[in-house]
Write a protein that holds these residues in place. Sequence first.
Motif, PDB file in Angstrom:
ATOM      1  N   GLN A 106       0.550  -1.106   0.424  1.00  0.00           N
ATOM      2  CA  GLN A 106       0.208  -0.024  -0.015  1.00  0.00           C
ATOM      3  C   GLN A 106       1.150   1.206  -0.322  1.00  0.00           C
ATOM      4  O   GLN A 106       0.820   1.825  -1.024  1.00  0.00           O
ATOM      5  N   ARG A 107       1.603   1.363   0.739  1.00  0.00           N
ATOM      6  CA  ARG A 107       2.856   2.565   0.493  1.00  0.00           C
ATOM      7  C   ARG A 107       3.722   2.698  -0.161  1.00  0.00           C
ATOM      8  O   ARG A 107       3.719   3.525  -1.012  1.00  0.00           O
ATOM      9  N   LYS A 108       3.888   1.042  -0.937  1.00  0.00           N
ATOM     10  CA  LYS A 108       4.467   1.509  -2.432  1.00  0.00           C
ATOM     11  C   LYS A 108       3.998   2.019  -3.959  1.00  0.00           C
ATOM     12  O   LYS A 108       4.166   2.810  -4.402  1.00  0.00           O
ATOM     13  N   LEU A 138       0.939   4.456  -3.343  1.00  0.00           N
ATOM     14  CA  LEU A 138       1.111   5.348  -3.040  1.00  0.00           C
ATOM     15  C   LEU A 138       1.490   6.124  -3.327  1.00  0.00           C
ATOM     16  O   LEU A 138       1.799   7.328  -3.737  1.00  0.00           O
ATOM     17  N   ARG A 139       3.399   5.475  -2.619  1.00  0.00           N
ATOM     18  CA  ARG A 139       4.854   6.325  -3.586  1.00  0.00           C
ATOM     19  C   ARG A 139       4.336   6.449  -4.264  1.00  0.00           C
ATOM     20  O   ARG A 139       4.610   7.646  -4.995  1.00  0.00           O
ATOM     21  N   GLN A 140       4.812   5.436  -5.292  1.00  0.00           N
ATOM     22  CA  GLN A 140       4.460   6.128  -6.238  1.00  0.00           C
ATOM     23  C   GLN A 140       3.838   6.902  -7.258  1.00  0.00           C
ATOM     24  O   GLN A 140       3.703   8.255  -8.677  1.00  0.00           O
ATOM     25  N   ASN A 195       2.610  12.960   9.897  1.00  0.00           N
ATOM     26  CA  ASN A 195       2.906  11.332   9.620  1.00  0.00           C
ATOM     27  C   ASN A 195       3.450  12.112   8.051  1.00  0.00           C
ATOM     28  O   ASN A 195       2.704  12.728   7.354  1.00  0.00           O
ATOM     29  N   ARG A 196       4.042  11.952   8.138  1.00  0.00           N
ATOM     30  CA  ARG A 196       5.485  11.838   6.745  1.00  0.00           C
ATOM     31  C   ARG A 196       5.471  10.397   5.999  1.00  0.00           C
ATOM     32  O   ARG A 196       5.764   9.339   7.435  1.00  0.00           O
ATOM     33  N   MET A 197       5.575  10.230   5.045  1.00  0.00           N
ATOM     34  CA  MET A 197       6.160   9.681   3.998  1.00  0.00           C
ATOM     35  C   MET A 197       7.079  10.449   2.947  1.00  0.00           C
ATOM     36  O   MET A 197       6.660  10.877   2.529  1.00  0.00           O
ATOM     37  N   GLY A 198       8.505   9.593   3.378  1.00  0.00           N
ATOM     38  CA  GLY A 198       9.370   9.827   2.541  1.00  0.00           C
ATOM     39  C   GLY A 198       9.631   8.958   0.709  1.00  0.00           C
ATOM     40  O   GLY A 198       9.132   7.984   0.301  1.00  0.00           O
ATOM     41  N   MET A 199      11.280   8.737   0.311  1.00  0.00           N
ATOM     42  CA  MET A 199      11.451   8.193  -0.682  1.00  0.00           C
ATOM     43  C   MET A 199      11.075   6.434  -0.209  1.00  0.00           C
ATOM     44  O   MET A 199      11.700   5.715  -1.487  1.00  0.00           O
ATOM     45  N   GLY A 200      12.071   6.311   0.858  1.00  0.00           N
ATOM     46  CA  GLY A 200      11.421   4.643   1.087  1.00  0.00           C
ATOM     47  C   GLY A 200      12.649   3.950   1.578  1.00  0.00           C
ATOM     48  O   GLY A 200      13.116   3.112   1.385  1.00  0.00           O
ATOM     49  N   GLY A 201      13.985   5.233   1.624  1.00  0.00           N
ATOM     50  CA  GLY A 201      15.104   4.783   2.280  1.00  0.00           C
ATOM     51  C   GLY A 201      15.289   4.683   3.619  1.00  0.00           C
ATOM     52  O   GLY A 201      15.821   3.636   4.737  1.00  0.00           O
ATOM     53  N   GLY A 202      14.346   5.369   4.739  1.00  0.00           N
ATOM     54  CA  GLY A 202      14.381   5.354   5.924  1.00  0.00           C
ATOM     55  C   GLY A 202      15.454   6.262   5.985  1.00  0.00           C
ATOM     56  O   GLY A 202      15.947   5.746   7.718  1.00  0.00           O
ATOM     57  N   TYR A 203      15.920   7.056   5.711  1.00  0.00           N
ATOM     58  CA  TYR A 203      17.090   7.990   5.682  1.00  0.00           C
ATOM     59  C   TYR A 203      16.749   9.001   7.029  1.00  0.00           C
ATOM     60  O   TYR A 203      17.668   8.809   7.793  1.00  0.00           O
ATOM     61  N   TYR A 204      15.892  10.281   6.540  1.00  0.00           N
ATOM     62  CA  TYR A 204      15.409  10.706   8.015  1.00  0.00           C
ATOM     63  C   TYR A 204      14.798   9.899   9.179  1.00  0.00           C
ATOM     64  O   TYR A 204      14.878  10.285   9.748  1.00  0.00           O
ATOM     65  N   ASP A 205      14.336   9.079   9.058  1.00  0.00           N
ATOM     66  CA  ASP A 205      14.030   8.028   9.842  1.00  0.00           C
ATOM     67  C   ASP A 205      14.963   7.629  11.131  1.00  0.00           C
ATOM     68  O   ASP A 205      15.297   7.527  12.185  1.00  0.00           O
ATOM     69  N   ARG A 206      15.994   6.677  10.205  1.00  0.00           N
ATOM     70  CA  ARG A 206      16.875   6.913  10.651  1.00  0.00           C
ATOM     71  C   ARG A 206      17.943   7.668  11.863  1.00  0.00           C
ATOM     72  O   ARG A 206      18.099   7.744  13.109  1.00  0.00           O
ATOM     73  N   ASN A 247       5.994   2.244  12.899  1.00  0.00           N
ATOM     74  CA  ASN A 247       6.457   2.584  14.307  1.00  0.00           C
ATOM     75  C   ASN A 247       7.653   2.906  13.977  1.00  0.00           C
ATOM     76  O   ASN A 247       8.107   3.642  14.955  1.00  0.00           O
ATOM     77  N   TRP A 248       8.726   2.904  13.139  1.00  0.00           N
ATOM     78  CA  TRP A 248       9.998   3.485  13.146  1.00  0.00           C
ATOM     79  C   TRP A 248       9.838   4.968  12.309  1.00  0.00           C
ATOM     80  O   TRP A 248      11.095   5.474  12.219  1.00  0.00           O
ATOM     81  N   ASP A 249       8.368   5.254  11.642  1.00  0.00           N
ATOM     82  CA  ASP A 249       8.642   6.534  11.014  1.00  0.00           C
ATOM     83  C   ASP A 249       8.398   7.304  12.046  1.00  0.00           C
ATOM     84  O   ASP A 249       7.722   8.013  13.288  1.00  0.00           O
ATOM     85  N   ILE A 250       9.150   8.394  12.422  1.00  0.00           N
ATOM     86  CA  ILE A 250       9.556   9.733  12.918  1.00  0.00           C
ATOM     87  C   ILE A 250       8.680  10.925  12.188  1.00  0.00           C
ATOM     88  O   ILE A 250       8.274  11.703  11.416  1.00  0.00           O
TER      89      ILE A 250
HETATM   90  N1  LIG Z   1      15.132   3.593  13.399  1.00  0.00           N
HETATM   91  C1  LIG Z   1      15.335   2.662  12.551  1.00  0.00           C
HETATM   92  N2  LIG Z   1      15.889   1.318  13.140  1.00  0.00           N
HETATM   93  C2  LIG Z   1      16.213   0.524  11.934  1.00  0.00           C
HETATM   94  N3  LIG Z   1      15.269   0.379  10.628  1.00  0.00           N
HETATM   95  C3  LIG Z   1      14.770   1.513   9.674  1.00  0.00           C
HETATM   96  C4  LIG Z   1      14.212   2.738  10.831  1.00  0.00           C
HETATM   97  N4  LIG Z   1      13.447   3.801  10.514  1.00  0.00           N
HETATM   98  C5  LIG Z   1      13.840   3.425   9.163  1.00  0.00           C
HETATM   99  N5  LIG Z   1      14.625   2.035   8.912  1.00  0.00           N
HETATM  100  C6  LIG Z   1      13.973   0.589   7.712  1.00  0.00           C
HETATM  101  O1  LIG Z   1      14.312   1.772   6.568  1.00  0.00           O
HETATM  102  C7  LIG Z   1      12.986   1.564   5.538  1.00  0.00           C
HETATM  103  C8  LIG Z   1      12.480   2.043   4.664  1.00  0.00           C
HETATM  104  O2  LIG Z   1      11.471   3.122   6.086  1.00  0.00           O
HETATM  105  P1  LIG Z   1      10.234   4.126   5.363  1.00  0.00           P
HETATM  106  O3  LIG Z   1       9.647   3.065   4.178  1.00  0.00           O
HETATM  107  O4  LIG Z   1       9.840   4.730   5.718  1.00  0.00           O
HETATM  108  O5  LIG Z   1      11.434   5.052   4.126  1.00  0.00           O
HETATM  109  P2  LIG Z   1      10.922   6.806   4.750  1.00  0.00           P
HETATM  110  O6  LIG Z   1      10.490   6.976   5.604  1.00  0.00           O
HETATM  111  O7  LIG Z   1      10.016   6.666   3.164  1.00  0.00           O
HETATM  112  O8  LIG Z   1      12.474   7.185   4.161  1.00  0.00           O
HETATM  113  P3  LIG Z   1      13.043   8.452   4.231  1.00  0.00           P
HETATM  114  O9  LIG Z   1      13.396   8.507   5.971  1.00  0.00           O
HETATM  115  O10 LIG Z   1      14.045   7.739   3.467  1.00  0.00           O
HETATM  116  O11 LIG Z   1      12.570   9.231   3.618  1.00  0.00           O
HETATM  117  C9  LIG Z   1      12.171  -0.145   6.375  1.00  0.00           C
HETATM  118  O12 LIG Z   1      12.459  -0.885   6.168  1.00  0.00           O
HETATM  119  C10 LIG Z   1      12.472  -0.449   7.730  1.00  0.00           C
HETATM  120  O13 LIG Z   1      12.720  -1.456   8.582  1.00  0.00           O
END
Ligand SMILES: Nc1ncnc2c1ncn2[C@@H]1O[C@H](COP(=O)(O)OP(=O)(O)OP(=O)(O)O)[C@@H](O)[C@H]1O
Length: 194
Positions: free
Chosen positions: A3-5, A7-9, A134-145, A178-181
């Motif tokens: 569903q995320r994928k 919507l992103r596209q 709530n935010r959806m990014g490009m899917g890398g999890g960069y900002y979330d991490r 749950n990892w989305d910031i």
């Molecule tokens: N804090 C975290 N620790 C470990 N893995 C994480 C963390 N945050 C996100 N991830 C991983 O990153 C992947 C991508 O996350 P998500 O789909 O939320 O990306 P996004 O929010 O769209 O990307 P971005 O933050 O780059 O804009 C997920 O598969 C998730 O498991």
Amino acid sequence: MNQRKTLRQKIRTLRRSLTPRQQQQAADRLLANIRNRADFRRAKNIAMYLPNDGEINPEPLIQLCWTLGKHVYLPVLHPVLHNRLWFVPYTPKTKMIKNIYGIQEPTLIPHQRRTAWSLDLVLLPLVAFDERGNRMGMGGGYYDRTFSFKALRKGLTGPKLIGLAHEIQKVGELPIENWDIPLTSIITDTKSYL
Ligand SMILES: Nc1ncnc2c1ncn2[C@@H]1O[C@H](COP(=O)(O)OP(=O)(O)OP(=O)(O)O)[C@@H](O)[C@H]1O
Ligand SMILES: [Mg+2]
């Protein structure tokens, strides 16, 4: 996840279909919507981004920051730690290089980097958002991490995270993991949220 994928596209296609004229107008309106905010005026160290894939363009804001003597930072991919961002100074003289995604980023001078938690304000791109922040990014999890430390104290520490977007990137309610910031606020070409 699928569903995320989807919507992103869908929203990425919508964003890319804006004309150069529409993009210019959105960038001008975004500048007008941010420049008088107290959080922007107070901030000295501000992270932004260079636009890619139809993202709303914060370059007029970057120019304004330089004029006002604020420090501008851009994200660069962390050289070792997977999927994390570093923030390095960006000035008119900064030498740029293409990263693995073909996006221009400053050449990394490690001692110049600023830690994520010591920025005053982060203006970050997004693919989709909802009115709750709530935010959806490009899917890398960069900002979330990179900003995962904010989850520990429910936003009481670290920089404000303000998402920048075209109004057309708003959705009713985002499916969130749950990892989305979450974002502190969102600013578009027409409105501000939160
Ligand atoms: N804090 C975290 N620790 C470990 N893995 C994480 C963390 N945050 C996100 N991830 C991983 O990153 C992947 C991508 O996350 P998500 O789909 O939320 O990306 P996004 O929010 O769209 O990307 P971005 O933050 O780059 O804009 C997920 O598969 C998730 O498991
Ligand atoms: Mg996410």
